[in-house]
Design a protein around this motif. Structure first.
Motif, PDB file in Angstrom:
ATOM      1  N   GLU A  13       9.527  -2.188   3.329  1.00  0.00           N
ATOM      2  CA  GLU A  13      10.638  -3.139   3.264  1.00  0.00           C
ATOM      3  C   GLU A  13      10.266  -4.484   3.902  1.00  0.00           C
ATOM      4  OE1 GLU A  13      13.710  -2.891   2.010  1.00  0.00           O
ATOM      5  OE2 GLU A  13      13.665  -0.811   1.329  1.00  0.00           O
ATOM      6  N   ARG A  14       9.493  -4.426   4.990  1.00  0.00           N
ATOM      7  CA  ARG A  14       9.150  -5.656   5.712  1.00  0.00           C
ATOM      8  C   ARG A  14       7.668  -5.612   6.081  1.00  0.00           C
ATOM      9  NH1 ARG A  14      13.622  -6.819  10.272  1.00  0.00           N
ATOM     10  NH2 ARG A  14      12.712  -8.914  10.055  1.00  0.00           N
TER      11      ARG A  14
ATOM     12  N   GLY B 256       9.701  -0.354   7.908  1.00  0.00           N
ATOM     13  CA  GLY B 256      11.007  -0.135   7.304  1.00  0.00           C
ATOM     14  C   GLY B 256      11.943  -1.303   7.574  1.00  0.00           C
ATOM     15  N   ARG B 257      13.107  -1.245   6.922  1.00  0.00           N
ATOM     16  CA  ARG B 257      14.034  -2.381   7.013  1.00  0.00           C
ATOM     17  C   ARG B 257      14.598  -2.583   8.409  1.00  0.00           C
ATOM     18  NH1 ARG B 257      18.732  -0.805   2.946  1.00  0.00           N
ATOM     19  NH2 ARG B 257      16.883  -0.244   1.724  1.00  0.00           N
TER      20      ARG B 257
END
Length: 468
Positions: A218-219, A288-289
Motif C-alpha cells: 500500500e505504501r 501496509g496502509r
C-alpha cells in the motif's frame, strides 16, 4: 553433432509452419559482453509447445544441437554457441499471458513474454510480480526462469525459481512435461520445476510457467543513507528488519567508486551528496496502509546516526525522488560498461562474511596491480557485483592480460569464505571451468547423471554448464 544445414531445414519445413522460420540476424549470434560469437545456424521460432516438441523430436533424431534463445540479455554466453551451427530456438512468438487468477495470486505466462509485460499484466490485475531486472524491458520470462534470475527484490520475494509454481517444458526427446499446476503444495516426488529453473536450457525448453503473484504494498518508501563501512551496513539491515520484518523490499550496497563512475560518465542524474561517501545503502520499504515508511526510515536514520553508523542521508518525499535515487543504482552497470572493467564478478557470500571478503579481496588485488574496485549489489541477499578496473588514467588494454589472475584471486577468496562464483547470472559458457574447480564433486556427478538421463545425445545447449 550434425549442423542445422539446408537439408535439415527442408525437413523442418515439412513439420512446422512458415511463420516459424526467420532470418538468423547478427543479434542472435552475439551476447552483451562480446565475449562469445556465434558462427551460424538456423533460427526457428515455434508458436506453441506442440511446435517446440516437433522441433526437438527432429533435432533429437538428427543429433542437431539446440540453443534456446530468450531475450539475449544473459551475461555468461549461454545464448550463443561459437563452435557449431545449431538450431537457435527463439521463444519470441510465444508471448501470451494465458491466464491471471488474482484471487489465487497466480499467472500463467508463455516463456516468450517480456518480463515488463508480465509485470504490467500483474499490475492490471491489482497484483505484483516482483522480479525486477535492469533488462526487464527486453528479457523474457522463460530466460529468467532458465537462468534463475535474481534482481533487486530477492531479499523479500526470492529468485525466479521461488516465484514459479510450475512449468510446461519440452524435454530433449520432444516429450512435453505438463506441469502448469497452480499449487503451493504438491509433494509427489522429484521437483522438475526446480530442476528446469536454473538449468540454462541444458535439460529442455520451458514453454510456459505458473507464476506467483503478490499483493501490492500500500505504501512504499525509499532512502539513500551513508554508512561508515559494510559492517555498519549489515548492522543497519538487521536493525531495519527488526522494525518492519519482511517489509524490506531492497537493501543495496553502493561503494563510493560507483558514484564517482556515474559522475565521470554523466550517468545517474544529479547526486544527492556534495562529496561521494565511501559507502552508502539504498533502501526500499513496502508496507501496509497503516504504516508510514518515511517515518520508519527517519527513525532508522536517527538511531543509526546516534550509534555512529550513518552520517548523512536522503529520504525520498515523492515518487519522482524515489525514481531519482533508484536511477543512481540502476545506471551503475552502464557506468561500469562505459569505463570498461578488466574483470567483472557476480558473487554471493554469507552476509557476515562480506566485510572481511571485501577487505581481503581489495588487499590481494593491490598486490597484483593498483586496480580500482567497484563493489555494489544486493547486500540483503548476499549478492555482490565485484568489478575490477584499470588504475585511473591508465588504459584497460595494459591490464587485460591480468584478467585470469584477477579472477582466480577473487574466486579463490569467495570459495574460501563459503560463497559462490555465480550468484544470479548462471554458469553459461563463461564459467564452466570455475564450476569444475569449485563445484562439489558429488553434486557435479549427480548433475552429469541428470544431464545424461534427460539428454543422452547432448543436443541441448552444448557447452553450457559442462564444457563440450
Amino acid at each position: 553433432m550434425t549442423s542445422a544445414d539446408a537439408a535439415f531445414e527442408a525437413k523442418l519445413r515439412g513439420l512446422l509452419p512458415d511463420a516459424a522460420f526467420r532470418p538468423l540476424t547478427a543479434s542472435y549470434l552475439e551476447e552483451p559482453r562480446g565475449l562469445f560469437q556465434g558462427k551460424g545456424g538456423l533460427l526457428v521460432a515455434p508458436g506453441s509447445s506442440e511446435e517446440v516438441a516437433a522441433l526437438l523430436r527432429a533435432c533429437h533424431a538428427g543429433g542437431v544441437p539446440v540453443v534456446p534463445f530468450g531475450g539475449g540479455t544473459g551475461l555468461v554466453g549461454g545464448q550463443v554457441m561459437p563452435d557449431a551451427n545449431p538450431v537457435v530456438l527463439s521463444l519470441e512468438r510465444m508471448t501470451r499471458i494465458r491466464a491471471v487468477h488474482p484471487s489465487e495470486n497466480v499467472m500463467i505466462a508463455e516463456a516468450g513474454a517480456i518480463l515488463a509485460d508480465v509485470q504490467d499484466a500483474a499490475r492490471d490485475a491489482g497484483r505484483l510480480f516482483p522480479l525486477s531486472l535492469a533488462s526487464e524491458g527486453s528479457c523474457r520470462i522463460g530466460g529468467c526462469l532458465s537462468t534463475n534470475a535474481g534482481g533487486l527484490n530477492v531479499l523479500r520475494y526470492g529468485t525466479a525459481r521461488d516465484l514459479c509454481l510450475g512449468v510446461e517444458a519440452v524435454l530433449p526427446d520432444g516429450s512435453v512435461h505438463h506441469g502448469l499446476k497452480r499449487l503451493r503444495k504438491d509433494n509427489t516426488g522429484y521437483d522438475l520445476r526446480g530442476l528446469m529453473c536454473g538449468a540454462e536450457g541444458t535439460l529442455g525448453v520451458i514453454t510456459a510457467a505458473s507464476l506467483r503473484l503478490f499483493a501490492r504494498p500500500e505504501r512504499t518508501g525509499v532512502a539513500l543513507l551513508t554508512v561508515s563501512d559494510p559492517t555498519a551496513a549489515l548492522a543497519l539491515l538487521s536493525m531495519l528488519q527488526g522494525r518492519v520484518a519482511q517489509g524490506v523490499s531492497a537493501f543495496e550496497l553502493i561503494k563510493g567508486t560507483s558514484l564517482h563512475f556515474l559522475s565521470e560518465t554523466g550517468l545517474g542524474g544529479p547526486q544527492p551528496f556534495r562529496e561521494a561517501p565511501d559507502w552508502s545503502v539504498l533502501i526500499e520499504l513496502g508496507l501496509g496502509r497503516d504504516q508510514d515508511p518515511e517515518a520508519v526510515l527517519l527513525s532508522l536514520f536517527e538511531e543509526a546516526q546516534t550509534q555512529g553508523m550513518c552520517a548523512d542521508g536522503v529520504i525520498a518525499q515523492s515518487e519522482a525522488q524515489s525514481a531519482a535515487l533508484w536511477k543512481l543504482r540502476e545506471e551503475i552497470p552502464l557506468a561500469n560498461r562505459a569505463i570498461g572493467a578488466i574483470s567483472s564478478h557476480d558473487v554471493s557470500l554469507p552476509l557476515s562474511e562480506i566485510p572481511t571478503f571485501l577487505t581481503r579481496a581489495d588487499a590481494a588485488l593491490a598486490e597484483i596491480a593498483p586496480f580500482r574496485v567497484n563493489a555494489f549489489g544486493h547486500l540483503g541477499d548476499g549478492n555482490l557485483h565485484y568489478n575490477v578496473f584499470a588504475p585511473e588514467g591508465a588504459s584497460k588494454r595494459d591490464f587485460v592480460a591480468m584478467r585470469d589472475a584477477v579472477r582466480r584471486c577473487v574466486y579463490d577468496l569467495v570459495h574460501d569464505h563459503g560463497g559462490s562464483f555465480s550468484a544470479e547470472h548462471g554458469v553459461g559458457r563463461m564459467k564452466t571451468h570455475e564450476l569444475a574447480q569449485y563445484g562439489d564433486p558429488a553434486r557435479l556427478t549427480a548433475m552429469r547423471a541428470i544431464k545424461q538421463a534427460l539428454d543422452p545425445k547432448g543436443i541441448m545447449n552444448p557447452g553450457v554448464i559442462f564444457p563440450t
